[in-house]
Design a protein around this motif. Structure first.
Motif, PDB file in Angstrom:
ATOM      1  N   GLU A   1      -8.385 -10.043 -40.270  1.00 48.70           N
ATOM      2  CA  GLU A   1      -7.610  -8.939 -39.702  1.00 48.70           C
ATOM      3  C   GLU A   1      -8.530  -7.903 -39.057  1.00 48.70           C
ATOM      4  N   ARG A   2      -8.138  -7.454 -37.857  1.00 47.71           N
ATOM      5  CA  ARG A   2      -8.955  -6.488 -37.114  1.00 47.71           C
ATOM      6  C   ARG A   2      -8.292  -5.112 -37.033  1.00 47.71           C
ATOM      7  N   GLU A   3      -7.048  -5.008 -37.475  1.00 48.69           N
ATOM      8  CA  GLU A   3      -6.324  -3.746 -37.332  1.00 48.69           C
ATOM      9  C   GLU A   3      -6.687  -2.773 -38.439  1.00 48.69           C
ATOM     10  N   LEU A   4      -7.095  -1.577 -38.049  1.00 49.96           N
ATOM     11  CA  LEU A   4      -7.339  -0.500 -39.006  1.00 49.96           C
ATOM     12  C   LEU A   4      -6.038   0.260 -39.238  1.00 49.96           C
ATOM     13  N   TYR A   5      -5.770   0.579 -40.492  1.00 48.80           N
ATOM     14  CA  TYR A   5      -4.624   1.431 -40.814  1.00 48.80           C
ATOM     15  C   TYR A   5      -5.112   2.878 -40.844  1.00 48.80           C
ATOM     16  N   ASN A   6      -4.419   3.745 -40.108  1.00 46.50           N
ATOM     17  CA  ASN A   6      -4.809   5.149 -40.011  1.00 46.50           C
ATOM     18  C   ASN A   6      -3.710   6.031 -40.591  1.00 46.50           C
TER      19      ASN A   6
ATOM     20  N   PHE B   1      -4.916  -7.636 -52.454  1.00 42.47           N
ATOM     21  CA  PHE B   1      -5.894  -7.315 -51.413  1.00 42.47           C
ATOM     22  C   PHE B   1      -7.143  -6.705 -52.055  1.00 42.47           C
ATOM     23  N   VAL B   2      -8.296  -7.093 -51.553  1.00 43.13           N
ATOM     24  CA  VAL B   2      -9.513  -6.315 -51.731  1.00 43.13           C
ATOM     25  C   VAL B   2      -9.694  -5.575 -50.412  1.00 43.13           C
ATOM     26  N   TYR B   3      -9.958  -4.274 -50.459  1.00 42.78           N
ATOM     27  CA  TYR B   3      -9.932  -3.483 -49.236  1.00 42.78           C
ATOM     28  C   TYR B   3     -11.088  -2.497 -49.177  1.00 42.78           C
ATOM     29  N   LEU B   4     -11.297  -1.978 -47.980  1.00 46.66           N
ATOM     30  CA  LEU B   4     -12.171  -0.839 -47.766  1.00 46.66           C
ATOM     31  C   LEU B   4     -11.294   0.334 -47.366  1.00 46.66           C
ATOM     32  N   ALA B   5     -11.556   1.509 -47.939  1.00 40.45           N
ATOM     33  CA  ALA B   5     -10.806   2.707 -47.586  1.00 40.45           C
ATOM     34  C   ALA B   5     -11.775   3.850 -47.347  1.00 40.45           C
ATOM     35  N   LEU B   6     -11.398   4.724 -46.425  1.00 45.23           N
ATOM     36  CA  LEU B   6     -12.201   5.897 -46.099  1.00 45.23           C
ATOM     37  C   LEU B   6     -11.380   7.139 -46.433  1.00 45.23           C
ATOM     38  N   SER B   7     -11.758   7.816 -47.519  1.00 47.09           N
ATOM     39  CA  SER B   7     -11.084   9.055 -47.900  1.00 47.09           C
ATOM     40  C   SER B   7     -12.065  10.217 -47.879  1.00 47.09           C
TER      41      SER B   7
ATOM     42  N   LEU C   1     -14.987  -1.481 -39.661  1.00 47.52           N
ATOM     43  CA  LEU C   1     -15.090  -2.869 -39.214  1.00 47.52           C
ATOM     44  C   LEU C   1     -16.533  -3.369 -39.314  1.00 47.52           C
ATOM     45  N   GLU C   2     -17.463  -2.508 -38.976  1.00 43.95           N
ATOM     46  CA  GLU C   2     -18.869  -2.889 -39.069  1.00 43.95           C
ATOM     47  C   GLU C   2     -19.285  -3.084 -40.526  1.00 43.95           C
ATOM     48  N   ILE C   3     -18.833  -2.183 -41.391  1.00 42.66           N
ATOM     49  CA  ILE C   3     -19.162  -2.307 -42.813  1.00 42.66           C
ATOM     50  C   ILE C   3     -18.525  -3.562 -43.403  1.00 42.66           C
ATOM     51  N   ARG C   4     -17.292  -3.849 -42.986  1.00 40.26           N
ATOM     52  CA  ARG C   4     -16.647  -5.071 -43.465  1.00 40.26           C
ATOM     53  C   ARG C   4     -17.455  -6.293 -43.062  1.00 40.26           C
TER      54      ARG C   4
END
Length: 264
Positions: free
Chosen positions: A202-207, A107-113, A181-184
């Motif tokens: 995929e539209r689901e955010l993992y929280n 996976f290439v992903y976006l993460a918010l930490s 989602l907007e940044i993606r």
């Protein structure tokens, strides 16, 4: 309660909040029930390679003796710079390792930490990777057929987004308010055509939420390279960090250190 053994990465289960475990010797200590209580960790003066078990005065790359550091595929530079993978050149340190860990879907992903970052991980390790980074949200944006292909896409995106986590902000809970989602979608619009076939819809955010009683205003990181004993009240766990009432300890950084852990 007292436990003795060599430190290794914190293990976790993706519940709400995340459940953390400290492997030590033949035990797997569940940390969540001890949050709010005292913890004391004494370094016993021994270090051992996490790969071969050899005793060493100095460890490299989070737990490896020098011979393993220079020979094992998991310590090669392409692990941190996957776009520089050289498997196809026939110079890989371990072809079997590459076929199992690198020539597989990533996976290439976006993460918010703290802020938004781009990263990559084996498809099978998505949740574990995001928790290791202390992410509060994550979403895969693409699935590439190999680590190299994912690394090339990640490298391109990293010219527009950070690929590192600000660990101090992550631990203080200071997280940018953004819409992943907007940044993606913005990234999808910018990507070169050669990456288009990797994109996911995929539209689901993992929280993720973490077991933290309170946060520190200032982050002081402690190390067994500077002191033999660390103690305080355990107020939380996030990423690979134990958070105490006065400081934090990066467990991953101390892989291979022999310690005695006293709880309560």
């Amino acid at each position: 309660m007292s436990y003795v053994g060599y430190l290794s990465d914190l293990e976790h289960e993706p519940q709400t909040p995340v459940q953390y475990f400290l492997p030590l010797g033949d035990r797997r200590i569940h940390l969540n029930p001890w949050i709010g209580q005292s913890i004391k960790i004494d370094f016993l003066g021994e270090k051992a390679c996490c790969a071969c078990g050899r005793k060493a005065n100095k460890l490299f790359n989070n737990g490896y003796c020098y011979p393993c550091f220079t020979k094992l595929a998991e310590c090669d530079l392409c692990i941190v710079k996957p776009h520089q993978c050289h498997y196809h050149l026939g110079t890989c340190r371990d072809n079997e390792f590459a076929e199992t860990n690198c020539m597989t879907p990533h996976f290439v992903y976006l993460a918010l930490s703290s802020g938004v970052k781009v990263g990559l991980t084996r498809k099978s390790r998505g949740l574990a990777r995001w928790i290791d980074q202390g992410a509060v949200q994550a979403i895969p944006i693409a699935e590439a057929p190999s680590r190299k292909a994912a690394g090339e896409m990640e490298y391109w995106i990293s010219q527009h987004l950070p690929d590192k986590t600000d660990w101090r902000k992550m631990l203080t809970g200071k997280v940018d308010q953004v819409d992943l989602l907007e940044i993606r979608e913005q990234i999808r619009q910018m990507l070169p055509p050669e990456f288009a076939t990797y994109l996911l819809d995929e539209r689901e955010l993992y929280n993720f939420t973490y077991p933290i009683l309170e946060t520190l205003e200032k982050i002081k990181s402690l190390s067994f390279d500077k002191q033999e004993s660390i103690e305080g009240r355990l107020i939380g766990v996030k990423g690979q960090y134990l958070i105490m009432d006065h400081s934090v300890l990066n467990i991953k950084k101390h892989t291979g250190y022999k310690v005695e852990v006293k709880l309560g």
